[in-house]
Design a protein around this motif. Structure first.
Motif, PDB file in Angstrom:
ATOM      1  N   PHE A   1      39.691  40.598 -24.006  1.00 46.17           N
ATOM      2  CA  PHE A   1      40.042  40.904 -22.619  1.00 46.17           C
ATOM      3  C   PHE A   1      41.163  40.008 -22.084  1.00 46.17           C
ATOM      4  O   PHE A   1      41.147  38.794 -22.289  1.00 46.17           O
ATOM      5  N   LEU A   2      42.088  40.662 -21.376  1.00 49.68           N
ATOM      6  CA  LEU A   2      43.126  39.985 -20.585  1.00 49.68           C
ATOM      7  C   LEU A   2      42.707  40.219 -19.131  1.00 49.68           C
ATOM      8  O   LEU A   2      42.688  41.365 -18.673  1.00 49.68           O
TER       9      LEU A   2
ATOM     10  N   VAL B   1      44.668  29.985 -18.776  1.00 49.44           N
ATOM     11  CA  VAL B   1      45.770  29.509 -19.620  1.00 49.44           C
ATOM     12  C   VAL B   1      46.419  28.216 -19.126  1.00 49.44           C
ATOM     13  O   VAL B   1      46.538  27.241 -19.873  1.00 49.44           O
ATOM     14  N   ASP B   2      46.801  28.164 -17.855  1.00 52.01           N
ATOM     15  CA  ASP B   2      47.500  26.942 -17.396  1.00 52.01           C
ATOM     16  C   ASP B   2      46.570  25.749 -17.347  1.00 52.01           C
ATOM     17  O   ASP B   2      47.004  24.597 -17.461  1.00 52.01           O
TER      18      ASP B   2
ATOM     19  N   CYS C   1      50.507  34.435 -22.410  1.00 53.13           N
ATOM     20  CA  CYS C   1      49.053  34.692 -22.397  1.00 53.13           C
ATOM     21  C   CYS C   1      48.658  35.691 -23.483  1.00 53.13           C
ATOM     22  O   CYS C   1      47.662  35.500 -24.194  1.00 53.13           O
ATOM     23  N   ILE C   2      49.450  36.752 -23.632  1.00 53.09           N
ATOM     24  CA  ILE C   2      49.129  37.767 -24.643  1.00 53.09           C
ATOM     25  C   ILE C   2      49.288  37.180 -26.042  1.00 53.09           C
ATOM     26  O   ILE C   2      48.461  37.417 -26.934  1.00 53.09           O
TER      27      ILE C   2
ATOM     28  N   GLY D   1      36.862  33.463 -25.323  1.00 53.99           N
ATOM     29  CA  GLY D   1      36.671  34.809 -24.783  1.00 53.99           C
ATOM     30  C   GLY D   1      37.912  35.294 -24.039  1.00 53.99           C
ATOM     31  O   GLY D   1      39.028  35.217 -24.530  1.00 53.99           O
ATOM     32  N   SER D   2      37.703  35.737 -22.806  1.00 50.23           N
ATOM     33  CA  SER D   2      38.802  36.378 -22.074  1.00 50.23           C
ATOM     34  C   SER D   2      39.913  35.386 -21.736  1.00 50.23           C
ATOM     35  O   SER D   2      39.665  34.193 -21.531  1.00 50.23           O
ATOM     36  N   ILE D   3      41.138  35.950 -21.685  1.00 56.16           N
ATOM     37  CA  ILE D   3      42.323  35.157 -21.337  1.00 56.16           C
ATOM     38  C   ILE D   3      42.608  35.380 -19.860  1.00 56.16           C
ATOM     39  O   ILE D   3      42.770  36.528 -19.424  1.00 56.16           O
TER      40      ILE D   3
END
Ligand code: AFD
Ligand code: MN
Ligand code: MN
Length: 394
Positions: free
Chosen positions: A136-137, A65-66, A125-126, A90-92
């Motif tokens: 996916f987190l 994220v960042d 993020c969510i 895809g995943s975070i």
């Protein structure tokens, strides 16, 4: 096994590649820049799209994220860019380790403002994950201490438990929380999520959709990773992997470049579980590598092709014969079944499968002859005059 039996197994295999694998990375001793390295989410999507175009099995790009979503970045815009490149987000991956406020930890910190910052970051993020429809987190914590007596280990455990529960319940129903573990680094005395047992505990306490993420570089020397994988799978706690290879620590080397037989044994245990009737379809196969010296896209293509080859080799093991050898304590018989599968040449089957999908028979050599790297290096140097120049100190 015939191609008719193997092709459907190949159709099932996909692997997620990380945005950060295309960017300039380094170690605490410095970073060597590459002109073709991606520096923006747009460029990372370009490179991820190229890997998927050549291999057909890397349709999602993990985001950090960042590093990937600038303050004013519209996640819907990123989703659109990814779709135009033939891939999906895809995943975070939250970043709970670089902000100065996390000096003594993120959600485990004794400082309320650090825990608050972590909560705010997870909320962001969510929210991004809702827009990107990420399944996916993926949580990795640098949290830990450097000295005995620095902080209360159990107070930190309880802070982690309550944060993960809060974040788990804030996720959309369609999202799964992956809790990673790592024995050390950057913390040098204790790490709050240090091994698979702690991660499984934290994941279970977080809620139904809490699972464990196994990063193959995150084990002390000699750990039997395939044993951990088989055990977590049997407990329905295996969420997925961060694949990479290592000689000494969390080296983030190209998957299979040091010990391909170890990777084969991981896939073998997964195929064993499938043979036993365990649902293995939800396992998130993901890459987590930093190609400090290799050209980024070449290293990622090596990784994706190696993963597919070792997975296919594991599919070759005759599990009924293996059960007979084991029932008769025929050690060599059982071992030879695995060795025969591992040493099989699966390139002909893979070329036939790729031909049937109108994919290049050899993705890496096709890429190396394509001029892609030079083209991107020119484009990115024009955008950033210092691209690829010199080294920077972490
Ligand atoms: C580093 C950490 C961990 C994490 C990854 C992405 O060791 O593996 O998953 O960065 O955040 O490799
Ligand atoms: Mn990882
Ligand atoms: Mn790591």
């Amino acid at each position: 096994m015939t191609n008719e039996q193997l092709f459907p197994l190949l159709d099932e295999f996909q692997i997620e590649i990380p945005s950060w694998g295309f960017a300039d990375t380094g170690t605490r001793f410095g970073k060597f820049h590459q002109a073709a390295a991606a520096a923006t989410i747009e460029e990372k999507i370009e490179d991820g799209g190229e890997v998927n175009r050549l291999t057909g099995i890397a349709p999602t790009l993990a985001v950090h994220v960042d590093w990937d979503f600038k303050e004013d970045q519209d996640p819907a815009e990123v989703v659109k860019l990814a779709a135009e490149a033939g891939i999906k987000i895809g995943s975070i991956n939250p970043n709970l380790f670089q902000d100065q406020v996390y000096k003594y930890g993120s959600c485990t910190s004794p400082l309320e403002n650090a825990r608050q910052k972590a909560d705010e970051h997870l909320e962001k993020c969510i929210a991004i994950g809702r827009v990107t429809e990420s399944e996916f987190l993926s949580l990795w914590f640098a949290d830990g201490t450097n000295y005995p007596g620095q902080d209360d280990i159990i107070a930190r455990k309880r802070r982690m438990e309550s944060a993960l529960k809060k974040w788990h319940d804030a996720m959309p129903e369609t999202m799964t929380m992956l809790v990673e573990y790592k024995p050390f680094e950057p913390a040098f005395y204790h790490t709050d999520s240090a091994d698979w047992g702690m991660a499984a505990h934290f994941a279970r306490k977080a809620g139904e959709r809490g699972k464990v993420l196994v990063d193959t570089g995150h084990h002390l020397p000699g750990a039997n990773i395939e044993h951990i994988v088989a055990f977590l799978l049997d407990e329905n706690m295996l969420g997925g992997f961060h694949f990479n290879d290592r000689k000494y620590a969390d080296d983030d080397l190209t998957m299979g470049s040091i010990d391909p037989y170890a990777v084969f044994r991981i896939f073998h245990e997964i195929r064993n579980a499938a043979h036993r009737g365990t649902d293995v379809s939800k396992i998130a196969y993901m890459v987590d590598q930093s190609h400090n010296l290799k050209p980024k896209v070449e290293a990622m293509l090596q990784t994706v092709v190696t993963a597919q080859e070792l997975y296919l080799k594991a599919c070759l093991v005759d599990r009924n014969k293996l059960a007979d050898f084991q029932a008769n304590t025929d050690i060599v018989g059982g071992e030879e079944l695995l060795r025969a599968a591992f040493y099989s040449d699966v390139k002909p089957i893979l070329s036939a499968w790729r031909e049937a999908k109108a994919l290049p028979a050899d993705p890496l050599s096709t890429y190396r002859a394509s001029g892609y790297e030079a083209k991107r290096a020119n484009e990115r140097s024009a955008r950033r005059p210092d691209a690829g120049k010199g080294t920077s100190y972490a």
